[in-house]
Design an enzyme around this catalytic site. Sequence first.
Site, PDB file in Angstrom:
ATOM      1  N   GLU A  51      -7.867  -4.939   0.591  1.00 46.63           N
ATOM      2  CA  GLU A  51      -6.688  -4.283   1.160  1.00 46.63           C
ATOM      3  C   GLU A  51      -6.845  -4.281   2.675  1.00 46.63           C
ATOM      4  OE1 GLU A  51      -4.401   0.044   1.276  1.00 46.63           O
ATOM      5  OE2 GLU A  51      -6.054  -0.257  -0.134  1.00 46.63           O
ATOM      6  N   ASP A  62      -2.693   8.116   6.218  1.00 48.14           N
ATOM      7  CA  ASP A  62      -4.085   7.885   6.614  1.00 48.14           C
ATOM      8  C   ASP A  62      -4.724   9.124   7.223  1.00 48.14           C
ATOM      9  OD1 ASP A  62      -3.939   5.218   5.825  1.00 48.14           O
ATOM     10  OD2 ASP A  62      -3.119   4.596   7.758  1.00 48.14           O
ATOM     11  N   TYR A 176      -1.874   2.134  -8.090  1.00 50.30           N
ATOM     12  CA  TYR A 176      -2.779   2.830  -7.171  1.00 50.30           C
ATOM     13  C   TYR A 176      -2.668   4.329  -7.440  1.00 50.30           C
ATOM     14  CZ  TYR A 176      -5.165   3.495  -2.631  1.00 50.30           C
ATOM     15  OH  TYR A 176      -6.054   3.829  -1.632  1.00 50.30           O
TER      16      TYR A 176
END
Length: 258
Positions: A51, A62, A176
């Site tokens: 990734e 993030d 995911y």
Amino acid sequence: MGKEKLEQTLQATLDKGDKLFVPYIMAGDGGLDVLTDRIAFLEEAGASAIELGIPFSDPVADGPTIQAAGLRALEHKVSLKDVLDQLKTTRNKREIPIILMTYVNPIINFGTEAFAEACMESGVDGLIIPDLPMEEEDHIFPHVKEKGIALIRLAALTSPDDRLKKIGARTEGFLYAVTVKGTTGAQATFSEEVGPYIEKLKTFTSKPVLAGFGVTTPDHVRDLSQYGDGVVVGSKIVSDFHDGVTDTIRELIQASKR
């Protein structure tokens, strides 16, 4: 290439009895010149796919480690186009599938059709777009689908089952499974609900389920892989590369092997 390559590669690993290990790295952290070497290292170390994060000034998913890596990359003036150009010139030097992780804004600025075309030409096999909800996918997904690139969906702990079922049915490549209620970053432990949550997701999709966010130790890799098909590891990989430490990265990847 693309979705077909990604899904076949992941399935071949699972067929061997291993779990999947997808490391995340920030493109341009340390300069774009090191990107090819880092990809080669991770491929040689046994990663299932890579990734590859695109530096962005407002990375909402993030945590601090990856945000800092993005800022370092931006200091090197690394752009989405730079990364795609680099991948294009080096595509014949790698076999491992590449998954690009970026946000909607850089794609729109690039041009959605041009972006999909550039991804195909650069050997990108999958995309993760954290701020693209299902309801807004029609702006991007048709162009990506036309080029045969997988769109990997994220499943959140806080989402109701009916939404998770829709996400599971639509995901490509893998699903995911986000294991924390927040942004990426190191975790000491995971809540008791994570295991049953991953097992539930397995019933909602025919694709592999990978757990990510907060995975930092070989024990995390082994423990979370019991419930699903493997893990995605980001912050730990990013910080180890930044510190020049690679033995621990190998140890993490090896924890996914039978």
